[in-house]
Design a protein around this motif. Structure first.
Motif, PDB file in Angstrom:
ATOM      1  N   ALA A 296       0.841  -1.193   0.000  1.00 26.18           N
ATOM      2  CA  ALA A 296       0.000   0.000   0.000  1.00 26.18           C
ATOM      3  C   ALA A 296       0.881   1.249   0.000  1.00 26.18           C
ATOM      4  O   ALA A 296       1.978   1.262   0.575  1.00 26.18           O
ATOM      5  CB  ALA A 296      -0.885   0.020   1.249  1.00 26.18           C
ATOM      6  N   ILE A 297       0.405   2.276  -0.680  1.00 26.99           N
ATOM      7  CA  ILE A 297       1.032   3.593  -0.652  1.00 26.99           C
ATOM      8  C   ILE A 297       0.054   4.552   0.017  1.00 26.99           C
ATOM      9  O   ILE A 297      -1.117   4.638  -0.381  1.00 26.99           O
ATOM     10  CB  ILE A 297       1.364   4.083  -2.068  1.00 26.99           C
ATOM     11  CG1 ILE A 297       2.364   3.150  -2.735  1.00 26.99           C
ATOM     12  CG2 ILE A 297       1.911   5.515  -2.029  1.00 26.99           C
ATOM     13  CD1 ILE A 297       2.562   3.412  -4.212  1.00 26.99           C
ATOM     14  N   VAL A 298       0.537   5.231   1.031  1.00 26.99           N
ATOM     15  CA  VAL A 298      -0.276   6.181   1.796  1.00 26.99           C
ATOM     16  C   VAL A 298       0.493   7.487   1.901  1.00 26.99           C
ATOM     17  O   VAL A 298       1.724   7.476   2.084  1.00 26.99           O
ATOM     18  CB  VAL A 298      -0.586   5.639   3.209  1.00 26.99           C
ATOM     19  CG1 VAL A 298      -1.390   6.655   4.007  1.00 26.99           C
ATOM     20  CG2 VAL A 298      -1.349   4.318   3.118  1.00 26.99           C
ATOM     21  N   THR A 299      -0.212   8.612   1.779  1.00 29.97           N
ATOM     22  CA  THR A 299       0.410   9.898   2.060  1.00 29.97           C
ATOM     23  C   THR A 299      -0.258  10.513   3.286  1.00 29.97           C
ATOM     24  O   THR A 299      -1.390  10.182   3.624  1.00 29.97           O
ATOM     25  CB  THR A 299       0.283  10.873   0.878  1.00 29.97           C
ATOM     26  OG1 THR A 299      -1.103  11.108   0.606  1.00 29.97           O
ATOM     27  CG2 THR A 299       0.964  10.305  -0.362  1.00 29.97           C
ATOM     28  N   ALA A 300       0.470  11.387   3.954  1.00 27.56           N
ATOM     29  CA  ALA A 300      -0.076  12.088   5.117  1.00 27.56           C
ATOM     30  C   ALA A 300       0.728  13.368   5.311  1.00 27.56           C
ATOM     31  O   ALA A 300       1.845  13.514   4.793  1.00 27.56           O
ATOM     32  CB  ALA A 300       0.027  11.205   6.371  1.00 27.56           C
ATOM     33  N   LEU A 301       0.139  14.295   6.060  1.00 26.04           N
ATOM     34  CA  LEU A 301       0.807  15.562   6.359  1.00 26.04           C
ATOM     35  C   LEU A 301       1.181  15.634   7.833  1.00 26.04           C
ATOM     36  O   LEU A 301       0.425  15.178   8.706  1.00 26.04           O
ATOM     37  CB  LEU A 301      -0.106  16.741   6.005  1.00 26.04           C
ATOM     38  CG  LEU A 301      -0.542  16.842   4.544  1.00 26.04           C
ATOM     39  CD1 LEU A 301      -1.364  18.107   4.332  1.00 26.04           C
ATOM     40  CD2 LEU A 301       0.644  16.806   3.590  1.00 26.04           C
TER      41      LEU A 301
END
Length: 303
Positions: A296-301
């Motif tokens: 899985a690829i996840v982005t977050a700030l």
């Protein structure tokens, strides 16, 4: 090491004036015969490369001496390195989710031989610091740096937890293929958070289990023949981990089952690869009976 002076200038500009001396000392201690018994041989190969640039046959033979090459491919003068991973496939999935890298300071955690770090620089990053504890991968980057322009990229033999305390100076941090190797994945996520300025972007890629329930499981021995896989979450559990460690605006970008078109044995990585890790009677399972690798690829700030 090449690019250390450039690294020092970038770290000073980022408010990390105390970092260069610490990082250089650790890196030079690791890049020694005491760090790995094969390092003198690897270093000799790297030193020989400038004299081999006009002889592709000898250059190729020398670079094969740094096998196994996990990430790639690399196109070097007269030599195509067909690495185990077709890393351009993963990069295509990651790149569509990135905030523009132009002008950004980037940290690449678990960077391997620097293949992705070079893609980040090509995408416009101002500077990329890659860290990885595996000396062979660092040596492979040093070899590539003898043959290609690696300005703006520095790769050092360090773990994330060995970086000095940071005033959260990076704009983008990548952690790809690292989380499942951590005994404490939540601590890894906290350390990643502390590398980023408020609003900086995390790009996280990791193994996950199938399913919509919140759960995580630890393989009792090996997973896909890897002995250092500690905890595998479902996607909902992974998103919970990110929320619990303070990340905001988390976004699931992609889930892809790894295939032998992306990860396979080659001349440059002649050992067991994905095909050997799967159950020959049921390739949807590993030899240990776990679901086959999916990432899985996840982005977050950062808050």
């Amino acid at each position: 090491m090449r690019n250390l002076a450039e690294l020092a200038g970038e770290l000073n500009a980022a408010g990390l004036a105390d970092w260069p001396a610490v990082l250089e000392a650790v890196a030079r201690a690791r890049l020694s015969a005491a760090g790995h018994g094969d390092f003198p041989r690897w270093a000799g190969i790297v030193d020989s490369l400038p004299d081999l640039q006009e002889d592709p046959v000898r250059l190729r033979a020398a670079l094969l001496g740094l096998s196994p090459w996990r990430k790639g491919p690399f196109e070097l003068p007269g030599v195509h390195i067909d690495a185990e991973w077709q890393s351009d496939l993963k990069w295509a999935r990651v790149a569509c989710a990135l905030e523009p890298l132009a002008g950004r300071r980037v940290l690449d955690v678990g960077c391997g031989n620097g293949w992705y770090a070079l893609r980040m620089r090509a995408a416009g990053a101002r500077f990329v610091l890659g860290i990885d504890p595996t000396l062979l991968y660092i040596t492979q980057f040093l070899a590539v740096a003898q043959l290609l322009d690696t300005q703006g990229v520095c790769v050092l033999p360090l773990r994330l937890e060995e970086l000095p305390p940071s005033p959260r100076a990076f704009d983008t941090t990548f952690s790809m293929g690292v989380l499942y190797h951590q005994r404490s994945p939540l601590e890894h996520l906290r350390l990643l958070r502390d590398t980023l300025r408020p609003g900086g972007q995390l790009v996280l890629e990791t193994l996950v289990l199938p399913g919509e329930e919140q759960r995580a499981a630890t393989p009792p021995d090996r997973y896909a023949r890897m002995h250092n896989v500690w905890l595998l979450p479902t996607v909902p559990e992974l998103l919970t981990w990110l929320a619990r460690t303070g990340w905001r605006q988390t976004c699931l970008i992609d889930v892809t089952v790894t295939t032998t078109a992306e990860q396979r044995r080659t001349e440059w990585m002649p050992y067991d690869s994905l095909a050997e890790a799967l159950d020959p009677a049921d390739p949807s399972r590993t030899r240990e009976g776990w679901p086959a690798p999916r990432r899985a690829i996840v982005t977050a700030l950062a808050p």
